[in-house]
Scaffold this active site. Structure first.
Site, mmCIF file in Angstrom:
data_model
loop_
_atom_site.group_PDB
_atom_site.id
_atom_site.type_symbol
_atom_site.label_atom_id
_atom_site.label_comp_id
_atom_site.label_asym_id
_atom_site.label_seq_id
_atom_site.Cartn_x
_atom_site.Cartn_y
_atom_site.Cartn_z
ATOM 1 N N HIS A 142 0.845 -1.207 0.000
ATOM 2 C CA HIS A 142 0.000 0.000 0.000
ATOM 3 C C HIS A 142 0.879 1.255 0.000
ATOM 4 O O HIS A 142 0.621 2.209 -0.736
ATOM 5 C CB HIS A 142 -0.879 0.056 1.266
ATOM 6 C CG HIS A 142 -1.957 -0.974 1.343
ATOM 7 N ND1 HIS A 142 -2.155 -1.756 2.464
ATOM 8 C CD2 HIS A 142 -2.918 -1.344 0.456
ATOM 9 C CE1 HIS A 142 -3.189 -2.555 2.257
ATOM 10 N NE2 HIS A 142 -3.670 -2.333 1.046
ATOM 11 N N LYS A 162 -16.797 -7.222 8.100
ATOM 12 C CA LYS A 162 -15.582 -7.960 7.714
ATOM 13 C C LYS A 162 -14.802 -8.482 8.922
ATOM 14 O O LYS A 162 -13.805 -9.167 8.768
ATOM 15 C CB LYS A 162 -14.684 -7.060 6.863
ATOM 16 C CG LYS A 162 -14.788 -7.387 5.381
ATOM 17 C CD LYS A 162 -13.714 -6.670 4.612
ATOM 18 C CE LYS A 162 -13.321 -7.394 3.335
ATOM 19 N NZ LYS A 162 -12.265 -6.669 2.624
ATOM 20 N N ARG A 220 -1.590 -6.231 -8.278
ATOM 21 C CA ARG A 220 -0.410 -7.081 -8.079
ATOM 22 C C ARG A 220 -0.300 -8.047 -9.244
ATOM 23 O O ARG A 220 0.303 -7.750 -10.249
ATOM 24 C CB ARG A 220 -0.529 -7.825 -6.734
ATOM 25 C CG ARG A 220 -0.421 -6.890 -5.537
ATOM 26 C CD ARG A 220 -0.954 -7.505 -4.286
ATOM 27 N NE ARG A 220 -2.387 -7.813 -4.426
ATOM 28 C CZ ARG A 220 -3.211 -8.030 -3.412
ATOM 29 N NH1 ARG A 220 -2.765 -8.016 -2.189
ATOM 30 N NH2 ARG A 220 -4.480 -8.275 -3.622
ATOM 31 N N SER A 245 -3.062 -7.735 2.941
ATOM 32 C CA SER A 245 -3.340 -7.576 4.381
ATOM 33 C C SER A 245 -3.768 -8.922 4.972
ATOM 34 O O SER A 245 -3.343 -9.297 6.067
ATOM 35 C CB SER A 245 -4.460 -6.553 4.596
ATOM 36 O OG SER A 245 -4.095 -5.318 4.058
HETATM 37 O O1 PNS Z 1 -8.670 -3.258 0.342
HETATM 38 P P1 PNS Z 1 -9.838 -3.884 -0.345
HETATM 39 O O2 PNS Z 1 -10.634 -4.707 0.640
HETATM 40 O O3 PNS Z 1 -9.459 -4.633 -1.581
HETATM 41 O O4 PNS Z 1 -10.781 -2.674 -0.824
HETATM 42 C C1 PNS Z 1 -11.998 -2.934 -1.453
HETATM 43 C C2 PNS Z 1 -12.858 -1.650 -1.536
HETATM 44 C C3 PNS Z 1 -13.032 -1.026 -0.181
HETATM 45 C C4 PNS Z 1 -12.188 -0.654 -2.471
HETATM 46 C C5 PNS Z 1 -14.232 -2.082 -2.132
HETATM 47 O O5 PNS Z 1 -14.748 -3.155 -1.402
HETATM 48 C C6 PNS Z 1 -15.252 -0.962 -2.157
HETATM 49 O O6 PNS Z 1 -15.124 -0.029 -2.913
HETATM 50 N N1 PNS Z 1 -16.262 -1.045 -1.252
HETATM 51 C C7 PNS Z 1 -17.241 0.000 -1.067
HETATM 52 C C8 PNS Z 1 -18.604 -0.391 -1.629
HETATM 53 C C9 PNS Z 1 -18.688 -0.066 -3.090
HETATM 54 O O7 PNS Z 1 -18.457 1.043 -3.530
HETATM 55 N N2 PNS Z 1 -19.030 -1.090 -3.883
HETATM 56 C C10 PNS Z 1 -19.171 -0.941 -5.309
HETATM 57 C C11 PNS Z 1 -17.812 -0.988 -5.997
HETATM 58 S S1 PNS Z 1 -17.885 -2.256 -7.095
#
Ligand code: PNS
Length: 163
Positions: free
Chosen positions: A17, A41, A94, A132
């Site tokens: 990150h 989560k 990645r 993570s």
């Molecule tokens: O670090 P992560 O868990 O890969 O991040 C994922 C994240 C937080 C970017 C994703 O789950 C997200 O954007 N969640 C918020 C809900 C949302 O906007 N969903 C629609 C996007 S497809």
């Protein structure tokens, strides 16, 4: 003024990150590290702890004049980006295995907010396997994660384990 958000769970922040933050800093004037508040989560760290941990580590990152702030949000990432006045969502990629999930998210976010672009950056290959989830798993099973997460984050993980 070019503003981006870098959304994620950051439970916890990894060196991957940090590498993405550093690489995105010459591209934007301001980046908001946006921590999703998603209690379902069952995270290791509370959102407040994650904000604190990231704020603590940012002074050690070379930022090229870019301002980095840390915020938490609930709900849709695209809406948060819009609300923040950002024009881009930064995501780190990645391996190829990330691509499908990231593509779907980027396209959904574009459908929701057509004016916001997703920008994908590749972290250094030395972090290509770092996530993570993997860091928590290895740490909790007694494996070494040094060099893969910031030392201050590892110290916080040790603290958590003692509690
Ligand atoms: O670090 P992560 O868990 O890969 O991040 C994922 C994240 C937080 C970017 C994703 O789950 C997200 O954007 N969640 C918020 C809900 C949302 O906007 N969903 C629609 C996007 S497809």
């Amino acid at each position: 003024m070019r503003k981006a958000i870098f959304p994620g769970s950051f439970d916890p922040l990894t060196n991957g990150h940090l590498d993405v933050i550093q690489r995105s800093s010459p591209l934007f004037d301001e980046i908001v590290v946006a921590i999703l508040n998603n209690p379902e989560k069952n995270p290791m760290f509370t959102v407040e702890e994650r904000v604190e941990m990231i704020e603590e580590i940012l002074p050690s990152v070379k930022l090229d004049g870019c301002t980095i702030t840390v915020e938490s949000f609930s709900g849709l990432t695209a809406e948060f980006a819009k609300r923040s006045g950002a024009t881009a969502i930064v995501r780190g990629i990645r391996a190829v295995s990330d691509y499908e999930y990231e593509l779907r998210m980027a396209l959904m976010n574009r459908k929701l907010e057509p004016t916001i672009e997703t920008v994908f950056l590749m972290a250094d290959e030395e972090y290509s396997y770092v996530s993570s989830t993997l860091m928590k798993q290895v740490f909790l099973l007694g494996g070494r994660v040094n060099g893969l997460i910031p030392e201050s984050v590892e110290a916080r993980m040790r603290e958590k384990q003692r509690k």
